[in-house]
Design a protein around this motif. Structure first.
Motif, PDB file in Angstrom:
ATOM      1  N   LEU A 174       0.829  -1.200   0.000  1.00  0.00           N
ATOM      2  CA  LEU A 174       0.000   0.000   0.000  1.00  0.00           C
ATOM      3  C   LEU A 174       0.867   1.255   0.000  1.00  0.00           C
ATOM      4  O   LEU A 174       1.762   1.402   0.833  1.00  0.00           O
ATOM      5  N   LYS A 175       0.565   2.171  -0.940  1.00  0.00           N
ATOM      6  CA  LYS A 175       1.306   3.427  -1.037  1.00  0.00           C
ATOM      7  C   LYS A 175       0.342   4.604  -0.908  1.00  0.00           C
ATOM      8  O   LYS A 175      -0.797   4.540  -1.398  1.00  0.00           O
ATOM      9  N   PRO A 176       0.774   5.711  -0.288  1.00  0.00           N
ATOM     10  CA  PRO A 176      -0.098   6.886  -0.165  1.00  0.00           C
ATOM     11  C   PRO A 176      -0.526   7.391  -1.541  1.00  0.00           C
ATOM     12  O   PRO A 176       0.297   7.537  -2.446  1.00  0.00           O
ATOM     13  N   ALA A 177      -1.811   7.643  -1.687  1.00  0.00           N
ATOM     14  CA  ALA A 177      -2.321   8.104  -2.976  1.00  0.00           C
ATOM     15  C   ALA A 177      -1.789   9.490  -3.327  1.00  0.00           C
ATOM     16  O   ALA A 177      -1.722   9.846  -4.514  1.00  0.00           O
ATOM     17  N   ASP A 178      -1.399  10.286  -2.296  1.00  0.00           N
ATOM     18  CA  ASP A 178      -0.880  11.627  -2.569  1.00  0.00           C
ATOM     19  C   ASP A 178       0.615  11.634  -2.876  1.00  0.00           C
ATOM     20  O   ASP A 178       1.210  12.685  -3.114  1.00  0.00           O
ATOM     21  N   GLY A 179       1.250  10.442  -2.853  1.00  0.00           N
ATOM     22  CA  GLY A 179       2.657  10.339  -3.206  1.00  0.00           C
ATOM     23  C   GLY A 179       3.628  10.794  -2.138  1.00  0.00           C
ATOM     24  O   GLY A 179       4.846  10.797  -2.355  1.00  0.00           O
ATOM     25  N   LYS A 180       3.137  11.151  -0.962  1.00  0.00           N
ATOM     26  CA  LYS A 180       4.014  11.640   0.100  1.00  0.00           C
ATOM     27  C   LYS A 180       4.783  10.487   0.752  1.00  0.00           C
ATOM     28  O   LYS A 180       4.430   9.320   0.610  1.00  0.00           O
ATOM     29  N   LYS A 181       5.834  10.857   1.474  1.00  0.00           N
ATOM     30  CA  LYS A 181       6.688   9.875   2.135  1.00  0.00           C
ATOM     31  C   LYS A 181       5.918   9.139   3.220  1.00  0.00           C
ATOM     32  O   LYS A 181       5.042   9.699   3.877  1.00  0.00           O
ATOM     33  N   LEU A 182       6.265   7.862   3.422  1.00  0.00           N
ATOM     34  CA  LEU A 182       5.652   7.076   4.480  1.00  0.00           C
ATOM     35  C   LEU A 182       6.355   7.308   5.812  1.00  0.00           C
ATOM     36  O   LEU A 182       7.585   7.269   5.870  1.00  0.00           O
ATOM     37  N   PRO A 183       5.606   7.522   6.898  1.00  0.00           N
ATOM     38  CA  PRO A 183       6.238   7.588   8.212  1.00  0.00           C
ATOM     39  C   PRO A 183       6.843   6.233   8.590  1.00  0.00           C
ATOM     40  O   PRO A 183       6.320   5.179   8.222  1.00  0.00           O
ATOM     41  N   VAL A 184       7.948   6.263   9.311  1.00  0.00           N
ATOM     42  CA  VAL A 184       8.573   5.033   9.794  1.00  0.00           C
ATOM     43  C   VAL A 184       7.741   4.487  10.940  1.00  0.00           C
ATOM     44  O   VAL A 184       7.151   5.236  11.714  1.00  0.00           O
ATOM     45  N   TYR A 185       7.692   3.158  11.056  1.00  0.00           N
ATOM     46  CA  TYR A 185       6.951   2.522  12.143  1.00  0.00           C
ATOM     47  C   TYR A 185       7.881   1.624  12.950  1.00  0.00           C
ATOM     48  O   TYR A 185       9.030   1.368  12.568  1.00  0.00           O
ATOM     49  N   LYS A 186       7.380   1.127  14.074  1.00  0.00           N
ATOM     50  CA  LYS A 186       8.145   0.220  14.918  1.00  0.00           C
ATOM     51  C   LYS A 186       7.868  -1.218  14.469  1.00  0.00           C
ATOM     52  O   LYS A 186       6.710  -1.577  14.217  1.00  0.00           O
ATOM     53  N   PRO A 187       8.903  -2.060  14.343  1.00  0.00           N
ATOM     54  CA  PRO A 187       8.684  -3.457  13.952  1.00  0.00           C
ATOM     55  C   PRO A 187       7.720  -4.144  14.911  1.00  0.00           C
ATOM     56  O   PRO A 187       7.943  -4.173  16.114  1.00  0.00           O
ATOM     57  N   GLY A 188       6.612  -4.675  14.366  1.00  0.00           N
ATOM     58  CA  GLY A 188       5.583  -5.319  15.163  1.00  0.00           C
ATOM     59  C   GLY A 188       4.265  -4.569  15.161  1.00  0.00           C
ATOM     60  O   GLY A 188       3.238  -5.111  15.578  1.00  0.00           O
ATOM     61  N   GLN A 189       4.271  -3.317  14.684  1.00  0.00           N
ATOM     62  CA  GLN A 189       3.050  -2.511  14.721  1.00  0.00           C
ATOM     63  C   GLN A 189       2.081  -2.901  13.599  1.00  0.00           C
ATOM     64  O   GLN A 189       2.412  -3.690  12.712  1.00  0.00           O
TER      65      GLN A 189
END
Length: 394
Positions: A174-189
């Motif tokens: 899944l990619k943001p439809a607005d093309g913006k950068k994805l926030p980093v998440y914590k492994p396991g979330q």
């Protein structure tokens, strides 16, 4: 702050709630949805159908009553639930409505035993407890928004890729439809996906673990297809059979307190059953890039050989981790069960252990870990569904 008399009344009624909690919360949800059907756009219909949401709320209310003089004791539970609420888009304005119908349900179930004094005390207690949730969730919303590319509530994502992992599991990139950068998440979330299914009156919300290490240009979820008629079937069947590459859906920012401990140097063990492998894949891949020499055991049990997933990815991670071992078990074969003896032989003493899978699977594994001397601080677990109590014997 609650008065001493209020706290005494709440504590004295805890035993009543322990006995009648499920009946109260069942009445609560029935009346709430009759009066406010729009809330069915938020709540998980499958958890309602299976009674899990009712049980979870009953457990939470009972725990709050027992610890009313020291609510900090239930702070871990508050944070866990707050993560789920933030992921679902629960707002501060929802809490007064919930409080109103919860008090009405207590009165309806208990009848004359729920005196005006008891209802008033519980109303005051609910206000304090609700405020704790509201403040905790608002802090989480602000944290999610503050990240580069972050957002509050839901955002439109596009299905960039759809990959068959095995005969039951499909991964969605899944990619943001607005093309913006994805926030980093914590492994396991996990993230919540909000889906509008043709022919269904209300929106469906499902929380799915992110199944690869953070840092990629897409969020990956890996969804098990449930059978027709299963409470989760309506969503998983839609995702598997109808959602196509290029389609869009609404997605919440990553949430959840089941996270890989990044600062520890202790050995690590991942133990999963079925699709419970998904958050552990994120953790396993992360270790390969942050601490490749860590002593690691990855134990996974599936129904049969055809139900295993991520084989090539696991092999690629193992190639980077000289002190890691992977154990693949099939429950349809002799000696294909993860039991206490197997854990004792293959999980290093002092390991941080991460467990995810069906509830019965986790109860058995976690109780075996405790029996072998592992402590609550060493055993971390996540299950799919609302926060609820497992039958554990720590």
């Amino acid at each position: 702050m609650l008065s001493k008399s209020t706290m005494e009344i709440v504590k004295s009624t805890a035993s009543i709630l322990e006995v009648h909690g499920k009946a109260i919360t069942t009445v609560f949800y029935r009346n709430l949805f009759e009066a406010h059907p729009e809330l069915l756009n938020i709540f998980n219909h499958a958890n309602q159908a299976k009674g899990r949401q009712q049980t979870a709320l009953a457990n939470t209310v009972y725990a709050a009553a027992v610890h009313i003089e020291n609510l900090e004791a239930i702070l871990p539970v508050v944070k866990q639930i707050a993560h789920k609420h933030r992921s679902l888009g629960i707002k501060a304005e929802h809490y007064p409505t919930v409080g109103e119908f919860l008090l009405k349900a207590i009165k309806e179930v208990l009848g004359d035993a729920a005196t005006d004094e008891i209802i008033q005390a519980w109303g005051e207690a609910y206000g304090v407890i609700a405020d704790a949730f509201i403040q905790t969730e608002e802090a989480m919303y602000k944290e999610a928004e503050a990240q580069e590319g972050g957002w509050r509530y839901f955002k439109e994502f596009e299905v960039a890729k759809k990959v068959l992992e095995n005969e039951k599991i499909v991964s969605f990139y899944l990619k943001p439809a607005d093309g913006k950068k994805l926030p980093v998440y914590k492994p396991g979330q996990y993230i919540t996906v909000q889906i509008e299914i043709p022919g269904e009156k209300y929106l469906h919300n499902r929380q799915y673990s992110l199944s690869q290490a953070p840092g990629e240009d897409a969020y990956r979820i890996s969804v098990k297809r449930e059978d027709e008629g299963h409470p989760n079937g309506v969503v998983s069947v839609y995702l598997h059979e109808q959602l196509k590459e290029g389609d869009t859906l609404q997605v919440s920012a990553p949430a959840g307190d089941f996270q890989l401990e990044m600062t520890s140097t202790a050995p690590v063990a991942f133990i999963s059953g079925g699709v419970g492998i998904t958050p552990l894949m994120s953790m396993f891949e992360t270790l390969a890039t942050t601490d490749a020499n860590r002593k690691t055991a990855f134990i996974h049990c599936a129904r049969s050989e055809n139900y295993h997933a991520f084989g090539q990815e696991i092999d690629a991670v193992l190639a980077k981790m000289p002190n890691a071992k992977y154990f693949k078990l099939n429950s349809d074969e002799p000696n294909g069960i993860i039991n206490r003896e197997f854990i004792q032989q293959n999980v290093a003493e002092g390991s941080n252990v991460y467990v995810c899978g069906p509830v019965n699977f986790m109860e058995a594994v976690i109780n075996d870990l405790y029996a072998l001397g592992f402590t609550e601080s060493q055993v971390h677990f996540e299950f799919f569904g609302p926060a609820m109590q497992l039958e554990l014997k720590a």
